[in-house]
Design a protein around this motif. Structure first.
Motif, mmCIF file in Angstrom:
data_model
loop_
_atom_site.group_PDB
_atom_site.id
_atom_site.type_symbol
_atom_site.label_atom_id
_atom_site.label_comp_id
_atom_site.label_asym_id
_atom_site.label_seq_id
_atom_site.Cartn_x
_atom_site.Cartn_y
_atom_site.Cartn_z
ATOM 1 N N LEU A 61 0.818 -1.212 0.000
ATOM 2 C CA LEU A 61 0.000 0.000 0.000
ATOM 3 C C LEU A 61 0.852 1.261 0.000
ATOM 4 O O LEU A 61 0.560 2.214 -0.729
ATOM 5 N N ILE A 62 1.900 1.283 0.808
ATOM 6 C CA ILE A 62 2.758 2.469 0.854
ATOM 7 C C ILE A 62 3.381 2.714 -0.512
ATOM 8 O O ILE A 62 3.467 3.865 -0.970
ATOM 9 N N PHE A 63 3.819 1.652 -1.166
ATOM 10 C CA PHE A 63 4.425 1.813 -2.486
ATOM 11 C C PHE A 63 3.417 2.420 -3.470
ATOM 12 O O PHE A 63 3.722 3.386 -4.180
ATOM 13 N N VAL A 99 -4.368 10.692 -0.004
ATOM 14 C CA VAL A 99 -3.126 10.213 -0.628
ATOM 15 C C VAL A 99 -1.903 10.852 0.026
ATOM 16 O O VAL A 99 -0.849 10.976 -0.581
ATOM 17 N N THR A 100 -2.057 11.233 1.284
ATOM 18 C CA THR A 100 -0.954 11.840 2.029
ATOM 19 C C THR A 100 -0.636 10.990 3.246
ATOM 20 O O THR A 100 -1.241 9.935 3.436
ATOM 21 N N LEU A 136 -5.946 5.971 1.783
ATOM 22 C CA LEU A 136 -6.246 4.800 0.951
ATOM 23 C C LEU A 136 -5.832 3.498 1.625
ATOM 24 O O LEU A 136 -6.434 2.447 1.392
ATOM 25 N N GLY A 137 -4.804 3.569 2.465
ATOM 26 C CA GLY A 137 -4.386 2.380 3.193
ATOM 27 C C GLY A 137 -5.482 1.848 4.092
ATOM 28 O O GLY A 137 -5.705 0.638 4.196
ATOM 29 N N SER A 138 -6.185 2.777 4.766
ATOM 30 C CA SER A 138 -7.266 2.345 5.660
ATOM 31 C C SER A 138 -8.374 1.655 4.881
ATOM 32 O O SER A 138 -8.993 0.704 5.372
ATOM 33 N N LEU A 139 -8.635 2.111 3.655
ATOM 34 C CA LEU A 139 -9.684 1.493 2.843
ATOM 35 C C LEU A 139 -9.372 0.028 2.574
ATOM 36 O O LEU A 139 -10.213 -0.851 2.803
ATOM 37 N N TYR A 203 11.225 6.950 -5.512
ATOM 38 C CA TYR A 203 10.593 7.700 -4.418
ATOM 39 C C TYR A 203 9.672 6.789 -3.610
ATOM 40 O O TYR A 203 9.684 6.802 -2.374
ATOM 41 N N ALA A 204 8.879 5.983 -4.314
ATOM 42 C CA ALA A 204 7.953 5.070 -3.637
ATOM 43 C C ALA A 204 8.707 4.056 -2.790
ATOM 44 O O ALA A 204 8.303 3.738 -1.666
ATOM 45 N N ARG A 205 9.822 3.531 -3.319
ATOM 46 C CA ARG A 205 10.633 2.579 -2.553
ATOM 47 C C ARG A 205 11.175 3.224 -1.277
ATOM 48 O O ARG A 205 11.154 2.614 -0.197
ATOM 49 N N GLU A 206 11.675 4.451 -1.402
ATOM 50 C CA GLU A 206 12.215 5.151 -0.237
ATOM 51 C C GLU A 206 11.134 5.380 0.810
ATOM 52 O O GLU A 206 11.389 5.262 2.015
ATOM 53 N N GLN A 207 9.919 5.694 0.354
ATOM 54 C CA GLN A 207 8.817 5.905 1.283
ATOM 55 C C GLN A 207 8.431 4.621 2.004
ATOM 56 O O GLN A 207 8.060 4.637 3.174
ATOM 57 N N VAL A 208 8.513 3.489 1.287
ATOM 58 C CA VAL A 208 8.226 2.191 1.906
ATOM 59 C C VAL A 208 9.184 1.945 3.061
ATOM 60 O O VAL A 208 8.775 1.594 4.175
#
Length: 338
Positions: A61-63, A99-100, A136-139, A203-208
């Motif tokens: 989800l984070i990705f 989406v934040t 969106l993760g909670s959904l 960027y998505a990988r770093e956020q994960v």
């Protein structure tokens, strides 16, 4: 229709819910001599299953969310919000909040940035309410445990609270209760560089990695509490406090959740265990909303940006909204939980 229902149930139970994982863990524990039918064995199974399941969902989800978020940096979000007026701006702001970041403490700096950039105060508060409550993760996580009907209604009601809360604050003209260093901040528009796909993936990988390191301790604590509730606390005790026989259960759950600090990933295992022990659906969801939206650390951070009167109004609006949503879900409990 029957085929679609079968496919949907498979996705919910085996893909999102990962029931196969729970059965596999139970089999492996039995093979090494741990009886999963006992409290101790059941606690181990619950803990391992939920930690692995939530970790997998968390990283995926984070990705995905971070990749989407790479298209909405603060500067672009501000420009998007600036194109809308009235309640439409509040609604778009609430949608951007989905989406934040995953908790209120990490969304507060964005709220401060939007406010100092001159966006209407009500619009920025719609964002502040929505961001930790209905990402969106909670959904997806709620779908994996409570089903699609609960997840969708939860997100819709969270957005309703965010829009109504922001609109009320806007109508009451509370701008003077924002700290002067934010109201008088000089803002320079700087266009964010356009990222290519490879850079967005990076960027998505770093956020994960970053978010996982931050969130994982709360997952362990949340799942640990969930395992304790699920296997050691008598169902009768949970039902007496948070069940249908206690009309104040929603209020109790909300007030208990406020001093705590966690995100959606840490609270869902607790909510899952409470529901299994007889707590009402709305009571459980009110607890989750209170923890993620009105935690004590986030209130302390927010106090640095706004004055006590506005902070109190924000607190009251969110608390009343959460309680009302809790009672609504309780009224629909039989319809939503089959």
């Amino acid at each position: 229709m029957e085929i679609l229902k079968t496919i949907f149930e498979f996705i919910q139970n085996q893909v999102l819910g990962m029931k196969w994982l729970n059965e596999t863990i139970g089999t492996l524990l039995s093979m090494i001599g741990i009886d999963v039918q006992t409290r101790f064995g059941g606690s181990i199974q619950f803990f391992i299953y939920d930690v692995i399941k939530i970790t997998i969902l968390l990283c995926v989800l984070i990705f995905i969310i971070s990749y989407i978020q790479s298209y909405f940096p603060p500067e672009r979000s501000k420009k998007i919000l600036g194109k809308f007026k009235g309640i439409g701006a509040n609604f778009i702001s609430a949608l951007l909040g989905t989406v934040t970041p995953f908790c209120s403490c990490s969304s507060i700096p964005l709220f401060i940035g939007f406010t100092s950039a001159g966006l209407p105060l009500g619009v920025t508060f719609s964002f502040l309410i929505s961001s930790p409550m209905v990402d969106l993760g909670s959904l997806v996580l709620l779908m994996s445990i409570f089903g699609i009907k609960v997840a969708v209604i939860y997100v819709v009601m969270g957005l309703v609270i965010a829009v109504i809360g922001g609109t009320l604050i806007e109508k009451m003209h509370m701008e003077k209760y924002v700290e002067s260093f934010i109201r008088n901040a000089k803002h320079v528009d700087i266009d964010s560089p356009t990222l290519v796909v490879k850079e967005r993936i990076q960027y998505a990988r770093e956020q994960v990695v970053e978010t996982f390191r931050k969130v994982f301790p709360y997952i362990l604590v949340g799942v640990g509490i969930g395992a304790l509730i699920h296997n050691w606390i008598p169902a009768a005790w949970i039902e007496s406090i948070l069940g249908s026989d206690n009309p104040l259960g929603v209020i109790v759950a909300t007030l208990v959740g406020i001093p705590m600090y966690a995100d959606i990933f840490g609270t869902i295992p607790v909510a899952e265990a409470l529901l299994a022990k007889g707590a009402q659906l709305g009571t459980v969801l009110a607890f989750m909303m209170a923890v993620t939206t009105l935690s004590l650390p986030s209130m302390i951070m927010l106090k640095k940006a706004i004055k006590p009167k506005l902070l109190f109004l924000f607190f009251v609006i969110c608390t009343v909204g959460i309680i009302l949503v809790g009672y609504l879900f309780n009224a629909l409990h039989a319809f939503l939980i089959i």
